[in-house]
Design a protein around this motif. Structure first.
Motif, mmCIF file in Angstrom:
data_model
loop_
_atom_site.group_PDB
_atom_site.id
_atom_site.type_symbol
_atom_site.label_atom_id
_atom_site.label_comp_id
_atom_site.label_asym_id
_atom_site.label_seq_id
_atom_site.Cartn_x
_atom_site.Cartn_y
_atom_site.Cartn_z
ATOM 1 N N LEU A 5 38.092 50.158 43.332
ATOM 2 C CA LEU A 5 38.241 49.458 44.483
ATOM 3 C C LEU A 5 37.033 49.102 45.228
ATOM 4 O O LEU A 5 36.375 48.132 45.836
ATOM 5 N N TRP A 6 36.366 50.238 45.373
ATOM 6 C CA TRP A 6 34.880 50.215 46.149
ATOM 7 C C TRP A 6 33.993 49.921 45.025
ATOM 8 O O TRP A 6 33.268 49.089 45.514
ATOM 9 N N ALA A 7 34.162 49.853 43.865
ATOM 10 C CA ALA A 7 32.921 49.400 42.902
ATOM 11 C C ALA A 7 32.964 47.853 42.930
ATOM 12 O O ALA A 7 32.036 47.328 42.671
ATOM 13 N N VAL A 8 34.039 47.435 43.013
ATOM 14 C CA VAL A 8 34.092 45.916 42.989
ATOM 15 C C VAL A 8 34.226 45.219 44.437
ATOM 16 O O VAL A 8 34.357 44.080 44.592
ATOM 17 N N ARG A 9 33.902 46.005 45.339
ATOM 18 C CA ARG A 9 33.638 45.673 46.609
ATOM 19 C C ARG A 9 34.817 45.072 47.361
ATOM 20 O O ARG A 9 34.570 44.143 48.132
ATOM 21 N N ILE A 10 35.997 45.723 47.220
ATOM 22 C CA ILE A 10 37.050 45.257 47.916
ATOM 23 C C ILE A 10 37.140 45.931 49.295
ATOM 24 O O ILE A 10 37.438 45.440 50.238
ATOM 25 N N TYR A 11 36.809 47.042 49.004
ATOM 26 C CA TYR A 11 36.803 48.121 50.485
ATOM 27 C C TYR A 11 35.121 48.434 50.552
ATOM 28 O O TYR A 11 34.441 48.692 49.612
ATOM 29 N N LYS A 12 34.587 48.585 51.668
ATOM 30 C CA LYS A 12 33.172 48.816 52.022
ATOM 31 C C LYS A 12 32.851 50.218 51.586
ATOM 32 O O LYS A 12 31.740 50.683 51.226
ATOM 33 N N THR A 13 33.745 51.262 51.747
ATOM 34 C CA THR A 13 33.425 52.470 51.510
ATOM 35 C C THR A 13 34.597 53.193 50.556
ATOM 36 O O THR A 13 35.624 52.593 50.543
ATOM 37 N N ARG A 14 34.262 54.059 49.695
ATOM 38 C CA ARG A 14 35.253 54.730 48.958
ATOM 39 C C ARG A 14 36.233 55.602 49.667
ATOM 40 O O ARG A 14 37.274 55.615 49.325
ATOM 41 N N SER A 15 35.949 56.082 51.103
ATOM 42 C CA SER A 15 36.626 56.866 51.704
ATOM 43 C C SER A 15 37.761 55.799 52.195
ATOM 44 O O SER A 15 38.907 56.126 52.423
ATOM 45 N N ALA A 16 37.339 54.655 52.632
ATOM 46 C CA ALA A 16 38.233 53.485 53.040
ATOM 47 C C ALA A 16 39.427 53.352 52.055
ATOM 48 O O ALA A 16 40.311 53.032 52.314
ATOM 49 N N ALA A 17 39.014 53.212 50.888
ATOM 50 C CA ALA A 17 39.705 52.654 49.658
ATOM 51 C C ALA A 17 40.877 53.949 49.600
ATOM 52 O O ALA A 17 41.974 53.555 49.134
ATOM 53 N N THR A 18 40.272 55.229 49.635
ATOM 54 C CA THR A 18 41.073 56.331 49.509
ATOM 55 C C THR A 18 42.157 56.400 50.772
ATOM 56 O O THR A 18 43.389 56.523 50.301
ATOM 57 N N ALA A 19 41.941 55.850 51.971
ATOM 58 C CA ALA A 19 42.501 55.895 52.964
ATOM 59 C C ALA A 19 43.710 54.837 52.847
ATOM 60 O O ALA A 19 44.976 55.084 53.198
ATOM 61 N N ALA A 20 43.184 53.952 52.100
ATOM 62 C CA ALA A 20 44.150 52.749 51.871
ATOM 63 C C ALA A 20 45.222 53.125 51.005
ATOM 64 O O ALA A 20 46.473 52.863 51.117
ATOM 65 N N CYS A 21 45.042 53.815 49.934
ATOM 66 C CA CYS A 21 45.905 54.201 48.902
ATOM 67 C C CYS A 21 46.751 55.249 49.547
ATOM 68 O O CYS A 21 47.926 55.133 49.324
ATOM 69 N N ARG A 22 46.376 56.150 50.435
ATOM 70 C CA ARG A 22 47.379 57.147 51.081
ATOM 71 C C ARG A 22 48.082 56.316 52.116
ATOM 72 O O ARG A 22 49.541 57.029 52.041
ATOM 73 N N ALA A 23 47.618 55.415 52.560
ATOM 74 C CA ALA A 23 48.677 54.648 53.569
ATOM 75 C C ALA A 23 49.640 53.764 52.821
ATOM 76 O O ALA A 23 50.396 53.271 53.490
ATOM 77 N N GLY A 24 49.449 53.523 51.750
ATOM 78 C CA GLY A 24 50.541 52.576 50.766
ATOM 79 C C GLY A 24 49.947 51.229 50.777
ATOM 80 O O GLY A 24 50.830 50.327 50.541
ATOM 81 N N HIS A 25 48.857 50.791 51.109
ATOM 82 C CA HIS A 25 48.077 49.711 51.059
ATOM 83 C C HIS A 25 47.838 49.138 49.809
ATOM 84 O O HIS A 25 47.331 47.883 49.735
ATOM 85 N N VAL A 26 48.068 49.870 48.851
ATOM 86 C CA VAL A 26 47.455 49.541 47.375
ATOM 87 C C VAL A 26 48.689 49.892 46.408
ATOM 88 O O VAL A 26 49.160 50.896 46.676
ATOM 89 N N ARG A 27 48.915 48.916 45.596
ATOM 90 C CA ARG A 27 49.847 48.896 44.570
ATOM 91 C C ARG A 27 49.454 48.491 43.269
ATOM 92 O O ARG A 27 48.533 47.669 43.287
ATOM 93 N N VAL A 28 49.786 49.199 42.195
ATOM 94 C CA VAL A 28 49.239 49.079 40.873
ATOM 95 C C VAL A 28 50.439 48.647 39.874
ATOM 96 O O VAL A 28 51.670 49.390 39.877
ATOM 97 N N ASN A 29 50.540 47.436 39.485
ATOM 98 C CA ASN A 29 51.785 47.002 38.703
ATOM 99 C C ASN A 29 53.145 47.369 39.399
ATOM 100 O O ASN A 29 54.032 47.563 39.059
ATOM 101 N N ARG A 30 52.844 46.645 40.736
ATOM 102 C CA ARG A 30 54.311 46.735 41.583
ATOM 103 C C ARG A 30 54.732 48.170 41.986
ATOM 104 O O ARG A 30 55.916 48.404 42.749
#
Length: 114
Positions: A5-30
């Motif tokens: 998510l960080w590499a393809v520039r969806i989130y500005k920082t990797r820690s922001a991408a990690t926080a989004a995953c922990r918060a449940g804002h990211v889903r993979v294959n539903r």
């Protein structure tokens, strides 16, 4: 997951991408995704970043690349972003405050200009 998510520039920082995953804002294959979830070609990633983004993985990468290269690593199936219409600000003076000062007149002219 967070690195992709960080590499393809969806989130500005990797820690922001990690926080989004922990918060449940990211889903993979539903299904819910952890930050350590591996990414495979063909995975459908749903991420909420200011609006819902639905992405399909084309190339799994873990290093940040330029925006042009990052765009080739995913297919965006997201609905179009809503158009926000902003109203022009209105400058309203209190009645009986007298003649506008030079500064207020310039602000009025700036707001009235098309």
């Amino acid at each position: 997951m967070d690195a992709w998510l960080w590499a393809v520039r969806i989130y500005k920082t990797r820690s922001a991408a990690t926080a989004a995953c922990r918060a449940g804002h990211v889903r993979v294959n539903r299904g819910a995704a952890k930050a350590s979830t591996p990414v495979k070609v063909g995975d459908r990633v749903e991420a909420f970043v200011e609006r819902e983004r639905i992405l399909e993985v084309v190339v799994p990468i873990d290093k940040r690349v330029g925006a042009a290269v990052a765009a080739t690593c995913l297919v965006d199936h997201s609905p179009p972003a809503p158009v926000v219409r902003r109203q022009r600000p209105m400058f309203i003076r209190e009645r009986g405050t007298g003649r506008p000062t030079k500064r207020e007149r310039r602000e009025l002219d700036r707001l009235r200009r098309p």
